[in-house]
Design a protein around this motif. Structure first.
Motif, PDB file in Angstrom:
ATOM      1  N   ASN A 193       0.839  -1.187   0.000  1.00 15.02           N
ATOM      2  CA  ASN A 193       0.000   0.000   0.000  1.00 15.02           C
ATOM      3  C   ASN A 193       0.884   1.251   0.000  1.00 15.02           C
ATOM      4  O   ASN A 193       1.593   1.515   0.976  1.00 15.02           O
ATOM      5  CB  ASN A 193      -0.908  -0.003   1.234  1.00 15.02           C
ATOM      6  N   PRO A 194       0.886   2.047  -1.077  1.00 15.69           N
ATOM      7  CA  PRO A 194       1.766   3.219  -1.139  1.00 15.69           C
ATOM      8  C   PRO A 194       1.398   4.298  -0.128  1.00 15.69           C
ATOM      9  O   PRO A 194       2.204   5.195   0.142  1.00 15.69           O
ATOM     10  CB  PRO A 194       1.584   3.718  -2.573  1.00 15.69           C
ATOM     11  N   PHE A 195       0.193   4.227   0.428  1.00 15.78           N
ATOM     12  CA  PHE A 195      -0.229   5.233   1.399  1.00 15.78           C
ATOM     13  C   PHE A 195       0.151   4.841   2.839  1.00 15.78           C
ATOM     14  O   PHE A 195      -0.035   5.631   3.759  1.00 15.78           O
ATOM     15  CB  PHE A 195      -1.747   5.447   1.316  1.00 15.78           C
ATOM     16  N   ALA A 196       0.690   3.630   3.000  1.00 19.68           N
ATOM     17  CA  ALA A 196       1.059   3.177   4.345  1.00 19.68           C
ATOM     18  C   ALA A 196       2.093   4.076   5.007  1.00 19.68           C
ATOM     19  O   ALA A 196       1.961   4.398   6.196  1.00 19.68           O
ATOM     20  CB  ALA A 196       1.551   1.730   4.283  1.00 19.68           C
ATOM     21  N   PRO A 197       3.150   4.519   4.283  1.00 22.38           N
ATOM     22  CA  PRO A 197       4.105   5.429   4.924  1.00 22.38           C
ATOM     23  C   PRO A 197       3.468   6.735   5.372  1.00 22.38           C
ATOM     24  O   PRO A 197       3.850   7.302   6.410  1.00 22.38           O
ATOM     25  CB  PRO A 197       5.156   5.666   3.834  1.00 22.38           C
ATOM     26  N   LEU A 198       2.495   7.226   4.591  1.00 27.86           N
ATOM     27  CA  LEU A 198       1.812   8.461   4.987  1.00 27.86           C
ATOM     28  C   LEU A 198       1.005   8.243   6.266  1.00 27.86           C
ATOM     29  O   LEU A 198       0.975   9.110   7.145  1.00 27.86           O
ATOM     30  CB  LEU A 198       0.891   8.940   3.857  1.00 27.86           C
ATOM     31  N   LYS A 199       0.384   7.082   6.363  1.00 27.39           N
ATOM     32  CA  LYS A 199      -0.386   6.772   7.563  1.00 27.39           C
ATOM     33  C   LYS A 199       0.534   6.716   8.782  1.00 27.39           C
ATOM     34  O   LYS A 199       0.219   7.251   9.851  1.00 27.39           O
ATOM     35  CB  LYS A 199      -1.120   5.438   7.379  1.00 27.39           C
ATOM     36  N   ARG A 200       1.698   6.066   8.611  1.00 25.57           N
ATOM     37  CA  ARG A 200       2.649   5.991   9.724  1.00 25.57           C
ATOM     38  C   ARG A 200       3.153   7.379  10.106  1.00 25.57           C
ATOM     39  O   ARG A 200       3.388   7.677  11.276  1.00 25.57           O
ATOM     40  CB  ARG A 200       3.820   5.078   9.345  1.00 25.57           C
ATOM     41  N   ALA A 201       3.330   8.234   9.095  1.00 23.90           N
ATOM     42  CA  ALA A 201       3.809   9.589   9.361  1.00 23.90           C
ATOM     43  C   ALA A 201       2.779  10.388  10.161  1.00 23.90           C
ATOM     44  O   ALA A 201       3.119  11.123  11.096  1.00 23.90           O
ATOM     45  CB  ALA A 201       4.115  10.309   8.053  1.00 23.90           C
ATOM     46  N   VAL A 202       1.504  10.224   9.800  1.00 24.81           N
ATOM     47  CA  VAL A 202       0.441  10.943  10.503  1.00 24.81           C
ATOM     48  C   VAL A 202       0.359  10.495  11.959  1.00 24.81           C
ATOM     49  O   VAL A 202       0.130  11.310  12.867  1.00 24.81           O
ATOM     50  CB  VAL A 202      -0.912  10.714   9.792  1.00 24.81           C
ATOM     51  N   LEU A 203       0.594   9.213  12.201  1.00 18.85           N
ATOM     52  CA  LEU A 203       0.499   8.675  13.556  1.00 18.85           C
ATOM     53  C   LEU A 203       1.757   8.949  14.392  1.00 18.85           C
ATOM     54  O   LEU A 203       1.721   8.830  15.612  1.00 18.85           O
ATOM     55  CB  LEU A 203       0.246   7.167  13.499  1.00 18.85           C
TER      56      LEU A 203
END
Length: 285
Positions: A193-203
């Motif tokens: 999922n290419p959006f997974a790093p963004l999710k981790r960054a938000v958290l």
């Protein structure tokens, strides 16, 4: 310097020389298709758009299967992309070449992961990553000069040359570069999922300020890269060679600062966070 580090830095240098070659001459070549500046910058944006989706996936794959195969695939994709771009007869083929390159865009990020793998401590890690900054400077010394010279042969010669550079780089990587990620992640599924790093960054709230800083710095830096040669061409009426010389001057400063001053002065006198703040301020100036 250890052989593995020398090889990966040489790989990065060839890659950055290729980037340095095309930056000053890209608008001059693409303008021959009768397109607007928006189309020229869109060719850069479509590569970034594709790499946004491919880079996290390639990172996850390199964690599982190693840095070497991912770096080889990425360099091979770069080579094919530039060959398609150089042989283009219409705008569609220009975009196709950039999409091919972007769909496996992991050259520099994988090389960074490689240098982190082989670092013995935090200081060596920072020094290793500083080498990449210095190589960007050196690439922007050698590359723009070569781009200006090669563009005098024909408009598409610089892009053919970069394609061959990437191909040679891929072959060197496959044959001689040892694997750095010996502790592969063998458990669990690969997150594609290419959006997974963004999710981790938000958290990851403690790093929000660092992520924001890097985002805005990247937006400014790549924005400048996409329009600088257009500005030189349309406003200052520079030739592709003169545009290359200006970017070469910037490269010389990068080499001196990140290749020498970072290791022998800045890291000895200041903390990393201090350097980040002051250098960002200098960028604003």
């Amino acid at each position: 310097m250890p052989r593995a580090k020398s090889l990966i830095l040489f790989t990065v240098l060839i890659d950055v020389v290729g980037l340095g070659i095309i930056i000053p001459v890209l608008p001059f070549f693409v303008s021959s298709f009768g397109v607007s500046p928006l189309t020229i910058t869109s060719l850069i944006a479509v590569y970034a758009f594709c790499s946004f989706f491919s880079s996290p996936v390639l990172g996850a794959i390199s964690d599982r299967y190693g840095r070497k195969p991912v770096l080889f695939l990425s360099l091979l994709s770069t080579s094919i992309g530039w060959f398609v771009f150089a042989s283009a007869h219409n705008v569609f083929q220009l975009f196709l070449g950039r999409v091919i390159d972007g769909l496996a865009a992991g050259n520099i990020s994988t090389a960074q992961g490689y240098l982190v793998d082989i670092a013995k401590d935090d200081k060596e890690r920072t020094t290793n990553l500083g080498y990449i900054g210095a190589l960007f400077g050196l690439g922007f010394v050698i590359g723009p000069f070569l781009g200006g010279v090669l563009s005098a042969i024909s408009p598409n010669t610089p892009f053919l040359f970069v394609g061959f550079l990437a191909l040679i780089n891929a072959l060197i990587t496959w044959k001689y570069l040892p694997e750095s990620n010996s502790a592969h992640q063998t458990q669990g599924k690969i997150n594609l999922n290419p959006f997974a790093p963004l999710k981790r960054a938000v958290l990851n709230r403690p790093l929000w300020s660092s992520f924001a800083s890097w985002f805005f710095f990247g937006a400014a830096a790549f924005g400048i890269q996409s329009i600088l040669s257009i500005y030189f061409k349309d406003v200052l009426h520079f030739s592709s060679f003169l545009s290359g010389m200006v970017i070469t001057m910037v490269g010389v400063i990068l080499v001196l600062n990140q290749g020498l001053a970072l290791r022998y002065f800045w890291l000895r006198k200041f903390k990393e966070l201090q350097l980040e703040k002051w250098f960002l301020l200098l960028c604003v100036v």
